[in-house]
Motif scaffolding. Structure first.
Motif, short mmCIF file in Angstrom:
data_model
loop_
_atom_site.label_atom_id
_atom_site.label_comp_id
_atom_site.label_asym_id
_atom_site.label_seq_id
_atom_site.Cartn_x
_atom_site.Cartn_y
_atom_site.Cartn_z
N CYS B 66 0.82 -1.21 0.00
CA CYS B 66 0.00 0.00 0.00
C CYS B 66 0.85 1.25 0.00
O CYS B 66 0.38 2.33 -0.36
CB CYS B 66 -0.94 -0.01 1.20
SG CYS B 66 -0.07 0.10 2.78
N TYR B 96 11.83 -4.33 -1.53
CA TYR B 96 11.65 -3.57 -0.28
C TYR B 96 13.04 -3.32 0.30
O TYR B 96 13.64 -4.22 0.87
CB TYR B 96 10.78 -4.36 0.71
CG TYR B 96 10.18 -3.49 1.81
CD1 TYR B 96 11.01 -2.86 2.74
CD2 TYR B 96 8.81 -3.29 1.90
CE1 TYR B 96 10.47 -2.06 3.72
CE2 TYR B 96 8.25 -2.48 2.88
CZ TYR B 96 9.10 -1.86 3.80
OH TYR B 96 8.56 -1.06 4.76
N SER B 112 2.20 2.88 11.01
CA SER B 112 1.31 3.18 9.89
C SER B 112 0.93 1.94 9.10
O SER B 112 0.04 1.99 8.26
CB SER B 112 1.98 4.19 8.96
OG SER B 112 3.07 3.56 8.35
N ALA B 117 2.59 -5.64 8.69
CA ALA B 117 3.52 -6.39 7.85
C ALA B 117 4.97 -6.10 8.16
O ALA B 117 5.86 -6.75 7.62
CB ALA B 117 3.25 -6.10 6.38
#
Ligand code: SF4
Ligand code: SF4
Lengths: 333, 146
Positions: B66, B96, B112, B117
């Motif tokens: 997201c 990532y 957030s 995750a």
């Protein structure tokens, strides 16, 4: 013991040098282990079992370093100084009796000889500091001299007390007189004289403190003061030059503790008068050496004022009064 | 004069007390940790650098790509990318990276992240030869862990 005196001298010299080298290496290890355990850590443990080879490795490291002589130093004095520390210590061993027979030379004036050589030690420090041509080294060498002068007096005075009691300067003789059990030792001569027994422990304490100060050991190591002066008088010495100073220091510790053992703790005599022998000498010697290490890691370093005050205000008056008292006791009783 | 005697006697006594303390310590067990051989177990609240959390069903990362963590990070440490594979509605995380040299361990990214995750790792033993060693590929780390 009818061998050629020259051969005998050479052999004993070799043995003594081996003993000192081994002890220096071993004592560095003991020191670091002791420091570790007092601070509740392990200390050296990586090289060899229990880190026993650590000092050997350190020695190799020191030897592999370049023997660097700085430009501004006095070339001769600079090189001579470490030897002036080590050689007198080695020479003192010549007269120190490890047991009845284990002594290189039985000299009637043995005690005098040890003290004569011990006073060369301070010359080595002074020359080392002066020859380095460095302000800090000179300052710490000067401190070392004032310290040694201050502590030599009470040390000699207590030794004279012992000499008065035993009536001899021959160390074999002094030990022989303490035979028979710990009540005959000079530290607490209950078997000989009750009045003396009351004051001799103080005498021993004074002697021990002085021998710490004489060997520039903590808490009296202002000359070295590695945390403030960066190894003080030895600042300019690299590699093995520094290593020799250290070997000399450890040799001096052994001499000091050996003297304390001989003068006060009955040398090679068994505490119960059973089996005298060299093992008792070594046991007492290493117990004293352990105490030296123990003291080092207990007390912080004193100031130069504290050090001189202790000597001039406490140790010297006390040792002198003990001397007078002993004389009185010996004369009257 | 009384001062002198109290100095001498008091001094001797306190020196003896000091020796007593150190000899006791000498025989007490060692308390230090033998660091390269032993490690401390970090507490649950310890904040190491962030790490991806594994999705127990798929075995891959839980991340839904997201991008909230990337936006939340005040230092811009996080770079991520994802793509939709053929015939799938959800994006799959493909990259990532965490630039740990800039991370202040503020935890905004962790807060957030709605699906939870990412989480703090318990890694503290982070010595490395270069700055580049601190740009972590978290997907790779996730794979190495499982
Ligand atoms: S902890 Fe803070 S600084 Fe570090 S990556 Fe997360 S949001 Fe950025
Ligand atoms: S906030 Fe969480 S789910 Fe969203 S991209 Fe970051 S790690 Fe993935």
């Amino acid at each position: 013991m009818t061998a050629n005196p020259v051969v005998r001298l050479l052999i004993s010299l070799l043995v003594v040098i081996g003993f000192i080298a081994f002890n220096a290496a071993f004592l560095v290890w003991v020191e670091r282990k002791g420091a570790g355990h007092i601070q509740r850590r392990i200390g050296p443990k990586e090289v060899g079992p229990y880190g026993l080879l650590q000092t050997v490795v350190d020695g190799v490291k020191l030897m592999s370093k370049q023997l660097f002589v700085p430009d501004h130093v006095d070339p001769i004095l600079f090189r001579v100084a470490p030897l002036l520390i080590l050689i007198p210590a080695v020479m003192s061993f010549v007269t120190i009796p490890f047991s009845d027979v284990l002594v290189a030379r039985k000299i009637d004036l043995g005690l005098l000889m040890v003290f004569a050589f011990a006073s060369v030690n301070v010359l080595g420090l002074l020359i080392g500091g002066w020859g380095s041509g460095n302000k800090y080294a000179v300052i710490s060498a000067a401190r070392a001299v004032s310290q040694n002068v201050a502590y030599e007096i009470p040390m000699l005075v207590t030794t004279i007390t012992i000499v008065m009691i035993t009536g001899t300067l021959n160390m074999n003789e002094i030990v022989a007189q303490q035979a028979g059990g710990f009540w005959n030792w000079n530290i607490l001569p209950l078997g000989k004289n009750f009045l003396l027994a009351a004051i001799m422990p103080i005498s021993f304490l004074i002697f021990f403190i002085c021998s710490l100060a004489e060997t520039n050991r903590a808490p009296f190591d202002m000359a070295e003061a590695e945390s403030e002066l960066i190894a003080g008088a030895y600042t300019e010495y690299p590699g093995m030059g520094f290593g020799v100073f250290f070997m000399g220091e450890y040799a001096n510790i052994i001499v000091g503790c050996a003297l304390a053992t001989i003068l006060f703790l009955g040398g090679w005599q068994c505490p119960f008068g059973l089996f005298p022998g060299v093992h008792w000498f070594l046991i007492k010697l290493y117990l004293l050496i352990f105490t030296v290490v123990w003291i080092r890691w207990t007390y912080p370093r004193t100031t130069i004022y504290g050090l001189l005050n202790l000597s001039w205000k406490v140790l010297i008056p006390f040792s002198l009064s003990i001397l007078l008292l002993t004389a009185a006791i010996l004369k009257v009783l | 004069m009384s001062n002198y005697w109290s100095d001498v006697l008091g001094g001797t006594k306190s020196l003896a007390v000091g020796l007593g303390i150190t000899i006791k310590a000498f025989f007490q067990p060692v308390v230090t940790m033998q660091y390269p051989r032993e490690y401390v177990k970090m507490t649950p609240r310890f904040r190491g650098h962030i790490d991806l959390v594994k999705n127990e069903e798929t075995g891959g990362p839980k991340c839904i790509v997201c991008g909230m963590c990337q936006k939340a990070c005040p230092s811009g440490c996080i770079t991520l990318a994802g793509k939709k594979p053929e015939g799938s509605k959800k994006k799959v995380l493909t990259e990532y990276t965490l630039d740990f040299t800039k991370c202040s361990l503020c935890g905004l990214c962790v807060e957030s992240c709605k699906p939870g995750a990412i989480d703090f790792s318990k890694e503290f033993n982070l010595a490395g030869p270069s700055r580049e060693a601190y740009v972590f590929d978290l997907i790779k780390r996730l794979k190495e862990r499982s």
